[in-house]
Design an enzyme around this catalytic site. Structure first.
Site, short mmCIF file in Angstrom:
data_model
loop_
_atom_site.label_atom_id
_atom_site.label_comp_id
_atom_site.label_asym_id
_atom_site.label_seq_id
_atom_site.Cartn_x
_atom_site.Cartn_y
_atom_site.Cartn_z
N HIS A 1 0.84 -1.20 0.00
CA HIS A 1 0.00 0.00 0.00
C HIS A 1 0.87 1.24 0.00
O HIS A 1 1.67 1.46 0.93
CB HIS A 1 -0.94 -0.02 1.22
N ALA A 2 0.69 2.05 -1.04
CA ALA A 2 1.60 3.15 -1.33
C ALA A 2 1.81 4.12 -0.17
O ALA A 2 2.92 4.56 0.09
CB ALA A 2 1.07 3.90 -2.56
N HIS B 1 2.46 -3.62 6.85
CA HIS B 1 1.56 -2.49 6.56
C HIS B 1 1.59 -1.50 7.72
O HIS B 1 2.23 -1.72 8.74
CB HIS B 1 0.11 -3.00 6.41
N TYR C 1 -10.82 -6.77 10.36
CA TYR C 1 -12.02 -6.96 9.54
C TYR C 1 -11.77 -8.11 8.58
O TYR C 1 -10.62 -8.52 8.37
CB TYR C 1 -12.40 -5.68 8.78
N GLU D 1 1.75 3.82 2.97
CA GLU D 1 2.23 3.29 4.26
C GLU D 1 3.75 3.39 4.32
O GLU D 1 4.48 2.39 4.36
CB GLU D 1 1.68 1.87 4.43
N GLU E 1 0.63 -4.46 11.17
CA GLU E 1 0.23 -3.05 11.04
C GLU E 1 1.11 -2.29 12.02
O GLU E 1 0.98 -2.45 13.24
CB GLU E 1 -1.25 -2.86 11.39
N ASN F 1 -3.36 -5.86 -2.13
CA ASN F 1 -3.68 -6.79 -1.04
C ASN F 1 -5.13 -7.27 -1.07
O ASN F 1 -5.69 -7.66 -0.04
CB ASN F 1 -3.33 -6.18 0.32
N ARG F 2 -5.72 -7.29 -2.24
CA ARG F 2 -6.96 -8.03 -2.50
C ARG F 2 -6.82 -8.85 -3.78
O ARG F 2 -7.77 -9.43 -4.26
CB ARG F 2 -8.16 -7.05 -2.68
N ARG G 1 -3.31 4.54 -2.22
CA ARG G 1 -3.16 3.20 -1.64
C ARG G 1 -2.80 2.12 -2.68
O ARG G 1 -1.93 1.28 -2.43
CB ARG G 1 -4.49 2.82 -0.95
O1 0X9 Z 1 -6.77 -4.03 4.48
C1 0X9 Z 1 -5.60 -4.41 4.39
O2 0X9 Z 1 -5.12 -4.81 3.33
C2 0X9 Z 1 -4.71 -4.39 5.61
N1 0X9 Z 1 -4.93 -3.19 6.38
S1 0X9 Z 1 -4.45 -1.75 5.77
O3 0X9 Z 1 -4.97 -0.70 6.64
N2 0X9 Z 1 -2.88 -1.63 5.80
O4 0X9 Z 1 -4.91 -1.64 4.42
C3 0X9 Z 1 -5.02 -5.58 6.46
C4 0X9 Z 1 -4.82 -6.91 5.76
C5 0X9 Z 1 -5.02 -8.08 6.66
N3 0X9 Z 1 -6.31 -7.93 7.23
C6 0X9 Z 1 -7.11 -8.89 7.69
N4 0X9 Z 1 -6.65 -10.09 7.80
N5 0X9 Z 1 -8.29 -8.52 8.01
ZN ZN Z 2 -1.85 -1.68 4.07
#
Ligand code: 0X9
Ligand code: ZN
Length: 320
Positions: free
Chosen positions: A80-81, A205, A257, A83, A279, A153-154, A137
């Site tokens: 994520h850019a 992150h 989440y 961070e 994090e 990260n999705r 991001r």
């Molecule tokens: O949402 C994300 O990709 C990560 N948080 S961030 O604020 N850096 O974007 C968390 C990824 C891992 N999260 C879970 N396992 N929920």
């Molecule tokens: Zn992140």
């Protein structure tokens, strides 16, 4: 050891010790990695993991006392850019492994582990965050509908497309058109897959001060939950032991989440190795705009967790 000696003598700091006093650009980080490689020829090799969608190289540094096959420890930052502290911290880990390579405890780690350290997985986003939009991001994919960016990260293949990811290109959690549709995640995952005996994969992150264990995509507990939870407990204790910062740990889906297509779930689900998401600082006072004075304390506390992780990794209860 050198630091102790220097601390006792008046005079200049070790060369470049103030590098971590402020954030550094993509080019500056790459120059630093190359400098480390030339200062520690026997221990460090810079490699190109792949190339981003805008053509920037994604660099990593391999650190070990020799070229033999050993358990691999992979650490990546800046999917994520915005961070920025993750770039500094992941670079610091590489640099400190090298600087402290004469310390017996670190020497033992370098004898037993191949470290693969990638400070900037998302170079285009990082450059864009410096040059145009500080809070960017995603990567810089042109989605063709007037919007830009896939959330890297999705975009990992395990549980891709599930809850906590978006099919809308304008979303900050846009998953892309297919698993590993993005050159950045495709390159990093292919590189990791090519390594023998990977045992631990950390995706760094910011912010919120958390150590997130699997899973991200479901609230179901993973088969190794007890082992991973005990590991998480030790890690947050190591971190708070340095400057007193309080981190929490637990399954990501539960304590943060639900999120699908994340790096840590891929490592755990696909490779069968612990995939943790860190994090880093802070807890929201400054968030992504963490003041530069907090870079070094962040690096120092995460370094303690890395040393512990290396020791855990070579003889982990996870693999018994
Ligand atoms: O949402 C994300 O990709 C990560 N948080 S961030 O604020 N850096 O974007 C968390 C990824 C891992 N999260 C879970 N396992 N929920
Ligand atoms: Zn992140």
């Amino acid at each position: 050891m050198q630091r102790l000696v220097d601390a006792q003598q008046p005079g200049p700091q070790p060369a470049g010790a103030d590098w971590y006093d402020d954030y550094k650009t993509y080019d500056e980080v790459n120059t630093r990695l190359l400098g480390l490689e030339s200062s520690f020829r026997d221990l460090a090799t810079v490699f190109e993991v792949g190339v981003s969608i805008e053509g920037r190289s994604i660099y990593g540094i391999r650190i070990s006392s020799d070229a033999s096959e050993k358990p691999a420890f992979v650490i990546q930052g800046c999917q994520h850019a915005r961070e920025w502290v993750t770039v500094m911290t992941v670079t610091y880990i590489a640099e400190t492994l090298l600087e402290q390579s004469m310390d017996p405890a670190i020497q033992l780690l370098l004898d037993r582990i191949n470290f693969y350290i990638v400070p900037i997985v998302n170079p285009d986003g990082y450059a864009f965050s410096w040059d145009v939009e500080r809070l960017w991001r995603k990567n810089r994919r042109n989605n063709g509908d007037g919007t830009f960016g896939v959330d890297l990260n999705r975009n990992w293949s395990y549980a891709w497309g599930g809850e906590g990811s978006s099919g809308s290109p304008q979303s900050n959690t846009y998953r892309g058109t297919a698993p590993f549709s993005e050159p950045e995640t495709a390159a990093v995952s292919a590189y990791i897959t090519s390594l023998p005996d990977v045992r631990l994969h950390l995706d760094i992150h910011s912010y919120s001060q958390l150590v997130l264990q699997p899973w991200g995509f479901t609230l179901d507990l993973p088969p190794d939950h007890d082992t991973l939870d005990a590991f998480g407990e030790e890690l947050v204790a190591e971190i708070s032991g340095v400057h007193g910062a309080r981190y929490e740990h637990g399954p990501g889906a539960e304590i943060l989440y639900v999120a699908s297509g994340i790096a840590g779930d891929w490592s755990y689900g696909e490779l069968g190795v612990p995939g943790l998401t860190y994090e880093l600082r802070d807890q929201g006072q400054f968030g992504f705009l963490l003041p530069p004075e907090q870079i070094i304390p962040t690096c120092e506390e995460i370094w303690a967790a890395m040393v512990y992780s290396g020791e855990w990794m070579v003889d982990p209860p996870f693999f018994k």
